[in-house]
Design a protein around this motif. Sequence first.
Motif, PDB file in Angstrom:
ATOM      1  N   LEU A  54       0.952  -1.277   0.149  1.00 30.80           N
ATOM      2  CA  LEU A  54      -0.114   0.202   0.006  1.00 30.80           C
ATOM      3  C   LEU A  54       0.906   1.261  -0.046  1.00 30.80           C
ATOM      4  O   LEU A  54       0.456   2.461   0.062  1.00 30.80           O
ATOM      5  CB  LEU A  54      -0.773  -0.189   1.197  1.00 30.80           C
ATOM      6  CG  LEU A  54      -2.089  -1.152   1.294  1.00 30.80           C
ATOM      7  CD1 LEU A  54      -2.794  -0.802   2.357  1.00 30.80           C
ATOM      8  CD2 LEU A  54      -2.738  -1.168  -0.011  1.00 30.80           C
ATOM      9  N   LYS A  55       1.986   1.091   0.204  1.00 31.02           N
ATOM     10  CA  LYS A  55       3.106   1.986   0.195  1.00 31.02           C
ATOM     11  C   LYS A  55       2.918   3.213   1.401  1.00 31.02           C
ATOM     12  O   LYS A  55       2.536   4.497   1.036  1.00 31.02           O
ATOM     13  CB  LYS A  55       3.055   2.918  -1.180  1.00 31.02           C
ATOM     14  CG  LYS A  55       3.547   2.006  -2.382  1.00 31.02           C
ATOM     15  CD  LYS A  55       3.366   2.720  -3.746  1.00 31.02           C
ATOM     16  CE  LYS A  55       4.081   2.076  -4.991  1.00 31.02           C
ATOM     17  NZ  LYS A  55       3.207   0.639  -4.917  1.00 31.02           N
ATOM     18  N   ILE A  56       2.811   2.828   2.455  1.00 33.37           N
ATOM     19  CA  ILE A  56       2.428   3.551   3.520  1.00 33.37           C
ATOM     20  C   ILE A  56       3.573   3.790   4.415  1.00 33.37           C
ATOM     21  O   ILE A  56       4.615   2.901   4.434  1.00 33.37           O
ATOM     22  CB  ILE A  56       1.045   2.959   4.376  1.00 33.37           C
ATOM     23  CG1 ILE A  56       1.453   1.484   5.023  1.00 33.37           C
ATOM     24  CG2 ILE A  56      -0.042   3.065   3.427  1.00 33.37           C
ATOM     25  CD1 ILE A  56       0.494   0.931   5.897  1.00 33.37           C
ATOM     26  N   ARG A  72      -8.142  -2.089  -0.731  1.00 32.83           N
ATOM     27  CA  ARG A  72      -6.987  -1.700  -1.706  1.00 32.83           C
ATOM     28  C   ARG A  72      -6.274  -0.522  -1.450  1.00 32.83           C
ATOM     29  O   ARG A  72      -5.516   0.125  -2.473  1.00 32.83           O
ATOM     30  CB  ARG A  72      -7.426  -1.749  -3.152  1.00 32.83           C
ATOM     31  CG  ARG A  72      -8.017  -3.029  -3.609  1.00 32.83           C
ATOM     32  CD  ARG A  72      -6.898  -4.001  -3.912  1.00 32.83           C
ATOM     33  NE  ARG A  72      -6.893  -5.328  -4.381  1.00 32.83           N
ATOM     34  CZ  ARG A  72      -7.171  -6.388  -3.456  1.00 32.83           C
ATOM     35  NH1 ARG A  72      -6.897  -6.250  -2.128  1.00 32.83           N
ATOM     36  NH2 ARG A  72      -7.645  -7.704  -3.925  1.00 32.83           N
ATOM     37  N   SER A  73      -6.829   0.250  -0.300  1.00 37.76           N
ATOM     38  CA  SER A  73      -6.048   1.456  -0.174  1.00 37.76           C
ATOM     39  C   SER A  73      -6.117   1.407   1.641  1.00 37.76           C
ATOM     40  O   SER A  73      -6.649   0.830   2.301  1.00 37.76           O
ATOM     41  CB  SER A  73      -6.968   2.719  -0.400  1.00 37.76           C
ATOM     42  OG  SER A  73      -8.231   2.650   0.310  1.00 37.76           O
ATOM     43  N   TYR A  74      -5.189   2.348   1.859  1.00 34.74           N
ATOM     44  CA  TYR A  74      -4.778   2.660   3.466  1.00 34.74           C
ATOM     45  C   TYR A  74      -6.176   2.968   4.022  1.00 34.74           C
ATOM     46  O   TYR A  74      -6.611   2.482   5.090  1.00 34.74           O
ATOM     47  CB  TYR A  74      -3.814   3.664   3.599  1.00 34.74           C
ATOM     48  CG  TYR A  74      -3.722   4.114   4.899  1.00 34.74           C
ATOM     49  CD1 TYR A  74      -2.944   3.044   5.839  1.00 34.74           C
ATOM     50  CD2 TYR A  74      -4.194   5.374   5.428  1.00 34.74           C
ATOM     51  CE1 TYR A  74      -2.828   3.594   7.223  1.00 34.74           C
ATOM     52  CE2 TYR A  74      -3.942   5.735   6.900  1.00 34.74           C
ATOM     53  CZ  TYR A  74      -3.491   4.861   7.571  1.00 34.74           C
ATOM     54  OH  TYR A  74      -3.189   5.060   9.027  1.00 34.74           O
ATOM     55  N   THR A  75      -6.997   3.818   3.503  1.00 30.89           N
ATOM     56  CA  THR A  75      -8.142   4.431   4.306  1.00 30.89           C
ATOM     57  C   THR A  75      -9.219   3.379   4.416  1.00 30.89           C
ATOM     58  O   THR A  75      -9.851   3.093   5.414  1.00 30.89           O
ATOM     59  CB  THR A  75      -8.925   5.420   3.390  1.00 30.89           C
ATOM     60  OG1 THR A  75      -7.814   6.490   3.162  1.00 30.89           O
ATOM     61  CG2 THR A  75     -10.189   5.927   3.916  1.00 30.89           C
ATOM     62  N   SER A  76      -9.489   2.510   3.433  1.00 32.19           N
ATOM     63  CA  SER A  76     -10.267   1.288   3.398  1.00 32.19           C
ATOM     64  C   SER A  76     -10.020   0.193   4.346  1.00 32.19           C
ATOM     65  O   SER A  76     -10.545  -0.317   5.163  1.00 32.19           O
ATOM     66  CB  SER A  76     -10.531   0.850   2.146  1.00 32.19           C
ATOM     67  OG  SER A  76      -9.459   0.193   1.508  1.00 32.19           O
ATOM     68  N   GLN A 130       1.872   5.501   9.566  1.00 29.19           N
ATOM     69  CA  GLN A 130       0.342   4.798   9.074  1.00 29.19           C
ATOM     70  C   GLN A 130       0.223   3.486   9.428  1.00 29.19           C
ATOM     71  O   GLN A 130      -0.797   3.138   9.658  1.00 29.19           O
ATOM     72  CB  GLN A 130       0.520   5.013   7.810  1.00 29.19           C
ATOM     73  CG  GLN A 130       0.291   6.452   7.262  1.00 29.19           C
ATOM     74  CD  GLN A 130       0.283   6.584   5.692  1.00 29.19           C
ATOM     75  OE1 GLN A 130       1.085   6.265   4.916  1.00 29.19           O
ATOM     76  NE2 GLN A 130      -0.676   7.395   5.090  1.00 29.19           N
TER      77      GLN A 130
END
Length: 204
Positions: free
Chosen positions: A82-84, A138-142, A88
Amino acid sequence: SGIPSRRAPKREERFSRRGDRHQDRGQGPSRRRSIQDINALLTEGSSKTARRVLALLSCVNLVNYLDRQVLYSLLPLIQIDLKITDAQAGRLASAFMVVYMLAAPPIGYWAEKHGRKFWISLGIGLWSVATAASGLARSYTSLFIARAAVGIGESCYGAISPSFVAEHFPAAKRGSVLALFSMAIPVGSALGYIAGGAIGEYWG
């Protein structure tokens, strides 16, 4: 020289005590609680329904802690995917615990007032859906939202299930029953790290 020694009886007594201790050590395994003893503990004075409740919720408790720890073993791979940042990733781990901590007290209060079955069922359902959503994120937020929702679901279960299990057994057996129920905590946590490592190695 004709006076009898007073140390001899003490010495014999000391050797006798040592022999008794060695004999007790040899009998140690036989004194430990066997599977038959645990079975008797659960069956005497308890119904089939009570034993089924214990077995079912112990399995759920094991999966509960397994699911809780899987994420932590996969965090390095999640960061790459996720490239965090490290911060994060730390928030992902904290999202579950903070929400769990805040949700457990009111849920426990409502369950005490309105019945535990509904809240346990609701918690398992919500936690299962949120876990599936975590896997599909598929994302950091989700992923963050899904992990927070897992905390709500598991708080419904974790805050209520011990008392629900305990009330099915006589008061004299509740300590032993809850000890068996709580064995799922270290076992499930260990399996979570093992499963996470295996999943990460196989699927990446």
